[in-house]
Design a protein around this motif. Structure first.
Motif, PDB file in Angstrom:
ATOM      1  N   GLY A 111       0.814  -1.208   0.000  1.00 43.93           N
ATOM      2  CA  GLY A 111       0.000   0.000   0.000  1.00 43.93           C
ATOM      3  C   GLY A 111       0.848   1.259   0.000  1.00 43.93           C
ATOM      4  N   THR A 112       1.946   1.248   0.781  1.00 50.19           N
ATOM      5  CA  THR A 112       2.849   2.392   0.813  1.00 50.19           C
ATOM      6  C   THR A 112       3.504   2.591  -0.544  1.00 50.19           C
ATOM      7  OG1 THR A 112       3.317   1.992   3.157  1.00 50.19           O
ATOM      8  CG2 THR A 112       4.876   3.374   1.933  1.00 50.19           C
ATOM      9  N   THR A 113       3.920   1.499  -1.148  1.00 50.82           N
ATOM     10  CA  THR A 113       4.516   1.575  -2.483  1.00 50.82           C
ATOM     11  C   THR A 113       3.517   2.117  -3.490  1.00 50.82           C
ATOM     12  OG1 THR A 113       5.918  -0.328  -1.984  1.00 50.82           O
ATOM     13  CG2 THR A 113       5.647   0.261  -4.308  1.00 50.82           C
ATOM     14  N   SER A 114       2.246   1.698  -3.336  1.00 48.72           N
ATOM     15  CA  SER A 114       1.199   2.156  -4.250  1.00 48.72           C
ATOM     16  C   SER A 114       1.019   3.664  -4.158  1.00 48.72           C
ATOM     17  CB  SER A 114      -0.113   1.448  -3.908  1.00 48.72           C
ATOM     18  OG  SER A 114      -1.175   1.942  -4.700  1.00 48.72           O
ATOM     19  N   VAL A 115       1.066   4.211  -2.947  1.00 49.32           N
ATOM     20  CA  VAL A 115       0.911   5.660  -2.764  1.00 49.32           C
ATOM     21  C   VAL A 115       2.080   6.405  -3.388  1.00 49.32           C
ATOM     22  CG1 VAL A 115       0.870   7.510  -1.066  1.00 49.32           C
ATOM     23  CG2 VAL A 115      -0.512   5.466  -0.701  1.00 49.32           C
ATOM     24  N   ILE A 116       3.293   5.903  -3.216  1.00 52.25           N
ATOM     25  CA  ILE A 116       4.472   6.561  -3.791  1.00 52.25           C
ATOM     26  C   ILE A 116       4.392   6.569  -5.311  1.00 52.25           C
ATOM     27  CG2 ILE A 116       6.979   6.399  -4.058  1.00 52.25           C
ATOM     28  CD1 ILE A 116       7.083   5.265  -1.223  1.00 52.25           C
ATOM     29  N   VAL A 117       3.989   5.421  -5.876  1.00 48.74           N
ATOM     30  CA  VAL A 117       3.845   5.333  -7.330  1.00 48.74           C
ATOM     31  C   VAL A 117       2.762   6.294  -7.808  1.00 48.74           C
ATOM     32  CG1 VAL A 117       3.153   3.850  -9.245  1.00 48.74           C
ATOM     33  CG2 VAL A 117       4.685   2.964  -7.489  1.00 48.74           C
ATOM     34  N   GLY A 118       1.652   6.351  -7.085  1.00 44.33           N
ATOM     35  CA  GLY A 118       0.567   7.252  -7.456  1.00 44.33           C
ATOM     36  C   GLY A 118       0.991   8.708  -7.416  1.00 44.33           C
ATOM     37  N   LEU A 119       1.767   9.077  -6.391  1.00 45.24           N
ATOM     38  CA  LEU A 119       2.260  10.442  -6.296  1.00 45.24           C
ATOM     39  C   LEU A 119       3.186  10.779  -7.452  1.00 45.24           C
ATOM     40  CD1 LEU A 119       2.477  13.056  -4.663  1.00 45.24           C
ATOM     41  CD2 LEU A 119       4.384  12.016  -3.404  1.00 45.24           C
ATOM     42  N   PHE A 120       4.060   9.847  -7.787  1.00 43.27           N
ATOM     43  CA  PHE A 120       4.988  10.054  -8.899  1.00 43.27           C
ATOM     44  C   PHE A 120       4.237  10.229 -10.213  1.00 43.27           C
ATOM     45  CE2 PHE A 120       7.625   8.164 -12.314  1.00 43.27           C
ATOM     46  CZ  PHE A 120       8.677   9.068 -12.288  1.00 43.27           C
ATOM     47  N   LEU A 121       3.236   9.368 -10.451  1.00 42.28           N
ATOM     48  CA  LEU A 121       2.464   9.456 -11.692  1.00 42.28           C
ATOM     49  C   LEU A 121       1.634  10.735 -11.739  1.00 42.28           C
ATOM     50  CD1 LEU A 121       1.252   5.749 -12.114  1.00 42.28           C
ATOM     51  CD2 LEU A 121       3.088   6.928 -13.341  1.00 42.28           C
ATOM     52  N   SER A 122       1.125  11.167 -10.594  1.00 38.38           N
ATOM     53  CA  SER A 122       0.337  12.394 -10.578  1.00 38.38           C
ATOM     54  C   SER A 122       1.202  13.613 -10.900  1.00 38.38           C
ATOM     55  CB  SER A 122      -0.337  12.577  -9.215  1.00 38.38           C
ATOM     56  OG  SER A 122       0.627  12.785  -8.189  1.00 38.38           O
ATOM     57  N   ILE A 123       2.457  13.603 -10.425  1.00 34.09           N
ATOM     58  CA  ILE A 123       3.374  14.696 -10.749  1.00 34.09           C
ATOM     59  C   ILE A 123       3.660  14.733 -12.241  1.00 34.09           C
ATOM     60  CG2 ILE A 123       5.738  15.526 -10.460  1.00 34.09           C
ATOM     61  CD1 ILE A 123       5.616  14.508  -7.578  1.00 34.09           C
ATOM     62  N   ILE A 124       3.844  13.555 -12.844  1.00 34.27           N
ATOM     63  CA  ILE A 124       4.060  13.494 -14.295  1.00 34.27           C
ATOM     64  C   ILE A 124       2.837  14.023 -15.036  1.00 34.27           C
ATOM     65  CG2 ILE A 124       4.389  11.939 -16.260  1.00 34.27           C
ATOM     66  CD1 ILE A 124       6.074  10.169 -14.480  1.00 34.27           C
ATOM     67  N   ALA A 125       1.648  13.618 -14.597  1.00 33.80           N
ATOM     68  CA  ALA A 125       0.411  14.074 -15.248  1.00 33.80           C
ATOM     69  C   ALA A 125       0.252  15.586 -15.123  1.00 33.80           C
ATOM     70  CB  ALA A 125      -0.788  13.355 -14.629  1.00 33.80           C
ATOM     71  N   ILE A 126       0.578  16.125 -13.948  1.00 36.93           N
ATOM     72  CA  ILE A 126       0.487  17.575 -13.741  1.00 36.93           C
ATOM     73  C   ILE A 126       1.459  18.309 -14.656  1.00 36.93           C
ATOM     74  CG2 ILE A 126       1.058  19.405 -12.092  1.00 36.93           C
ATOM     75  CD1 ILE A 126      -0.168  17.618  -9.911  1.00 36.93           C
ATOM     76  N   ALA A 127       2.670  17.767 -14.789  1.00 32.21           N
ATOM     77  CA  ALA A 127       3.663  18.395 -15.665  1.00 32.21           C
ATOM     78  C   ALA A 127       3.188  18.392 -17.112  1.00 32.21           C
ATOM     79  CB  ALA A 127       4.998  17.668 -15.540  1.00 32.21           C
ATOM     80  N   ILE A 128       2.580  17.287 -17.542  1.00 32.45           N
ATOM     81  CA  ILE A 128       2.085  17.188 -18.918  1.00 32.45           C
ATOM     82  C   ILE A 128       0.978  18.215 -19.165  1.00 32.45           C
ATOM     83  CG2 ILE A 128       0.824  15.722 -20.535  1.00 32.45           C
ATOM     84  CD1 ILE A 128       2.334  13.333 -19.358  1.00 32.45           C
ATOM     85  N   VAL A 129       0.049  18.317 -18.219  1.00 35.33           N
ATOM     86  CA  VAL A 129      -1.042  19.286 -18.359  1.00 35.33           C
ATOM     87  C   VAL A 129      -0.498  20.708 -18.408  1.00 35.33           C
ATOM     88  CG1 VAL A 129      -3.031  20.305 -17.185  1.00 35.33           C
ATOM     89  CG2 VAL A 129      -2.795  17.820 -17.303  1.00 35.33           C
ATOM     90  N   THR A 130       0.455  21.012 -17.530  1.00 32.87           N
ATOM     91  CA  THR A 130       1.022  22.361 -17.461  1.00 32.87           C
ATOM     92  C   THR A 130       1.753  22.732 -18.751  1.00 32.87           C
ATOM     93  OG1 THR A 130       1.297  22.112 -15.065  1.00 32.87           O
ATOM     94  CG2 THR A 130       2.542  23.884 -16.145  1.00 32.87           C
ATOM     95  N   ILE A 131       2.518  21.784 -19.283  1.00 33.27           N
ATOM     96  CA  ILE A 131       3.328  22.054 -20.470  1.00 33.27           C
ATOM     97  C   ILE A 131       2.482  22.158 -21.733  1.00 33.27           C
ATOM     98  CG2 ILE A 131       5.103  21.088 -21.997  1.00 33.27           C
ATOM     99  CD1 ILE A 131       6.448  19.968 -19.471  1.00 33.27           C
ATOM    100  N   PHE A 132       1.521  21.256 -21.880  1.00 35.61           N
ATOM    101  CA  PHE A 132       0.809  21.164 -23.151  1.00 35.61           C
ATOM    102  C   PHE A 132      -0.519  21.916 -23.188  1.00 35.61           C
ATOM    103  CE2 PHE A 132       3.617  17.461 -23.318  1.00 35.61           C
ATOM    104  CZ  PHE A 132       4.149  17.605 -24.586  1.00 35.61           C
TER     105      PHE A 132
END
Length: 220
Positions: A111-132
């Protein structure tokens, strides 16, 4: 002195005073937007404009085609776009948080690993939205974002070419975010402040980044 039928006082195609048969020889008049007469933003003189036939004269902007956007309209569009992006961040974080926090509630390592992965993916998604966000919309609408649509303005290229995805990426990401972001970090944001305020005293309402990419912001 009378001019050819259909012409109005101040018409850039009208003959110069003093010699009705002599076309203008000085630089073509610039529209109040400051944009020069270029292909895509000009029209040839009609028959009879000079000497009753088609005459090769420098292209001039069509009267009334551009009106420069005010500084306040530019600020308003920036705030609206910033708010839209911020709301997008919240939605992304909420979705990714809800999906990847299920395992964390169980209290196990997975579960802890899942949260870390989710946070990492959300940061990538935010960066994509911001850039494009801006480049994609500007390419599809020829210079507008949702904020600019709301304020009734858009970006145009002084060359007369359409706003493409590559040009929008150059203006919005490479110059405004990366170049001015780096310059601002070295000058305690003085460069960013100057960029934001420059339209207040520039004769063509240009920000500093407009000088770099040769763009203008006009009323739509």
């Amino acid at each position: 002195m009378s001019t050819d039928p259909g012409m109005t006082p101040g018409d850039p195609l009208a003959p110069r005073s003093g010699d009705p048969m002599t076309p203008p020889t000085s630089e073509p008049p610039r529209h109040e937007s400051g944009l020069p007469g270029v292909e895509g933003y000009s029209s040839p003189p009609p028959p009879g404009a000079v000497g009753g036939s088609w005459v090769a004269t420098p292209a001039v902007p069509s009267a009334g085609q551009y009106v420069l956007a005010s500084w306040w309209s530019r600020v308003g569009s920036t705030l609206i776009d910033g708010l839209i992006i911020f709301v997008g961040w919240i939605v992304i974080m909420a979705v990714f948080g809800a999906v990847f926090s299920i395992g964390f509630l169980a209290g196990d390592t997975a579960g802890t690993t899942s949260v870390i992965v989710g946070l990492f993916l959300s940061i990538i998604a935010i960066a994509i939205v911001t850039i494009f966000y801006a480049p994609v919309l500007m390419a599809r609408t020829n210079g507008k974002t949702l904020g600019r649509m709301a304020m009734g303005i858009r970006v145009v290229r002084a060359s007369g070419e359409p706003v493409t995805f590559g040009y929008a990426m150059l203006r919005e990401v490479a110059v405004k975010v990366l170049l001015f972001g780096f310059a601002g970090s070295l000058t305690f944001s003085i460069v960013n402040l100057a960029d934001a305020l420059w339209p207040l005293w520039d004769d063509e309402n240009r920000a500093l980044h407009d000088f770099v990419v040769n763009s203008r912001v006009v009323r739509d």
